[in-house]
Write a protein that holds these residues in place. Structure first.
Motif, mmCIF file in Angstrom:
data_model
loop_
_atom_site.group_PDB
_atom_site.id
_atom_site.type_symbol
_atom_site.label_atom_id
_atom_site.label_comp_id
_atom_site.label_asym_id
_atom_site.label_seq_id
_atom_site.Cartn_x
_atom_site.Cartn_y
_atom_site.Cartn_z
ATOM 1 N N ILE A 1 14.069 -2.851 4.222
ATOM 2 C CA ILE A 1 13.340 -2.232 5.332
ATOM 3 C C ILE A 1 12.885 -0.821 4.959
ATOM 4 N N THR A 2 13.754 -0.079 4.302
ATOM 5 C CA THR A 2 13.415 1.295 3.900
ATOM 6 C C THR A 2 12.276 1.305 2.890
ATOM 7 N N ALA A 3 12.376 0.455 1.870
ATOM 8 C CA ALA A 3 11.356 0.427 0.820
ATOM 9 C C ALA A 3 10.001 0.024 1.376
ATOM 10 N N VAL A 4 9.975 -1.023 2.193
ATOM 11 C CA VAL A 4 8.713 -1.488 2.765
ATOM 12 C C VAL A 4 8.125 -0.431 3.694
ATOM 13 N N SER A 5 8.959 0.233 4.456
ATOM 14 C CA SER A 5 8.486 1.246 5.407
ATOM 15 C C SER A 5 7.844 2.432 4.709
ATOM 16 N N LEU A 6 8.256 2.715 3.480
ATOM 17 C CA LEU A 6 7.787 3.912 2.773
ATOM 18 C C LEU A 6 6.666 3.636 1.778
#
Length: 372
Positions: free
Chosen positions: A235-240
């Protein structure tokens, strides 16, 4: 054993639906949803994993190319053709209204005879046009078909030993090419979508061949921690992703991590959730969800924009939640129907025909997850 992966494919399909929806809560989409085009790469990675599982030991040995490609076409083509034909009356009505002066854009700029023929032949994702057309998500089905062909050809030539090096080299080479194009993201489709697909596909093949221990923890609590961490990382990687292209690469790594974690036989709290019947069914219908949702959303967008006179590009607040929930519900309901009456029906007929042609052969089956 791999049912959790199929459920993840269903969740990923819903995220792609939300990505294509114009109904947003605020002025901008939530970063995670706004970057969810990346879950197409998750489909490609999972496809490579499953293909290596279902066909890896049989390609070039007891499975001739005609049988292999017939099984793959029997899996993907009937629903693709059905949805392509379903778009025809929609485009004809849109064209009539456009010609009558009701505004909008000219549908024939993209949905024309040339693009119809390329869609019909499933070659429309291979750089023939500088746009996506008709059932727009199907560009990925086109490039995946060519990835299937490449997988067979490479396996019977350079990859006969089924080692780790060939898939690693292919994947890294494709990704190096994609990132060398120096775009702010990797949202390639009609142009370089094949390389995007092949890179992810062979990452999946690589992950399968790693042969990792499928039972790393006896403790379900420890497995729960691993599952939560892997999903949080994703979730963090995709969000950034829009911060820097480095996060596009990190997203691909997070997809690989999630696939490995949820392929373990031990299940934590998230794994048990994925094993519920509702999410298992969603996974089974995921291919239908992916190919059906474009037309469902097109209908929603036109009703709200031209009939209800709503500015669909404006922030809608809470209303968007209800509209998107309804769109998802209708997409899932239609997908259940198309899975039963189109996808599964014709897939089974093709398998029966092949088994009649080769009576002693039994079709490959990946335990707990549908191939491709």
């Amino acid at each position: 054993m791999y049912g959790k992966l199929e459920s993840l494919r269903g969740v990923a399909a819903l995220l792609v639906v939300l990505y294509h929806s114009s109904f947003s809560f605020g002025d901008r989409s939530v970063a995670f949803v706004g970057n969810s085009y990346l879950f197409v790469d998750f489909f490609f990675i999972l496809s490579g994993f499953v293909m290596a599982l279902a066909y890896g030991d049989r390609v070039g040995r007891d499975m001739p190319f005609w049988r292999y490609i017939a099984l793959r076409l029997g899996r993907i083509y009937p629903l693709h053709l059905f949805m392509l034909l379903a778009w025809v009356p929609y485009i004809l009505v849109k064209q009539y209204l456009y010609n009558a002066g009701f505004g909008g854009s000219d549908p024939s700029e993209k949905a024309n005879l040339a693009s119809f023929v390329s869609n019909l032949l499933l070659i429309h994702g291979m750089g023939l046009h500088d746009y996506v057309s008709w059932n727009f998500p199907s560009w990925s089905i086109s490039v995946e078909l060519f990835a299937y062909v490449a997988f067979y050809a490479i396996t019977v030539t350079f990859d006969r030993s089924r080692n780790l090096y060939i898939p690693a080299i292919i994947s890294l080479t494709c990704y190096a090419f994609i990132f060398s194009l120096d775009r702010p993201d990797i949202d390639y489709s009609y142009d370089y979508g094949f390389f995007r697909c092949l890179g992810s596909f062979y990452l999946g093949v690589f992950l399968f061949r790693l042969g990792l221990d499928r039972r790393p923890f006896e403790s379900a609590a420890a497995m729960s921690v691993l599952e939560v961490v892997s999903v949080a990382f994703l979730i963090t990687a995709v969000s950034l992703v829009k911060v820097d292209e480095f996060f596009s690469a990190l997203s691909l790594m997070s997809f690989a991590g999630v696939l490995v974690v949820f392929s373990f036989s031990t299940s934590g709290i998230l794994g048990r959730l994925l094993e519920t019947s509702a999410l298992r069914n969603l996974g089974i219908w995921s291919y239908s969800v992916y190919l059906v949702h474009g037309l469902v959303l097109a209908g929603f967008h036109n009703v709200f924009e031209y009939v209800l006179k709503v500015d669909i590009d404006a922030a809608m607040g809470v209303k968007s939640l209800f509209i998107n929930a309804l769109a998802l519900a209708i997409t899932i309901a239609v997908s259940r129907y198309t899975y039963i009456h189109i996808e599964k029906r014709f897939r089974d007929q093709v398998k029966a025909w092949i088994n009649n042609k080769t009576p002693t052969a039994s079709g490959p089956k990946a335990p707990g997850v549908v191939a491709g």
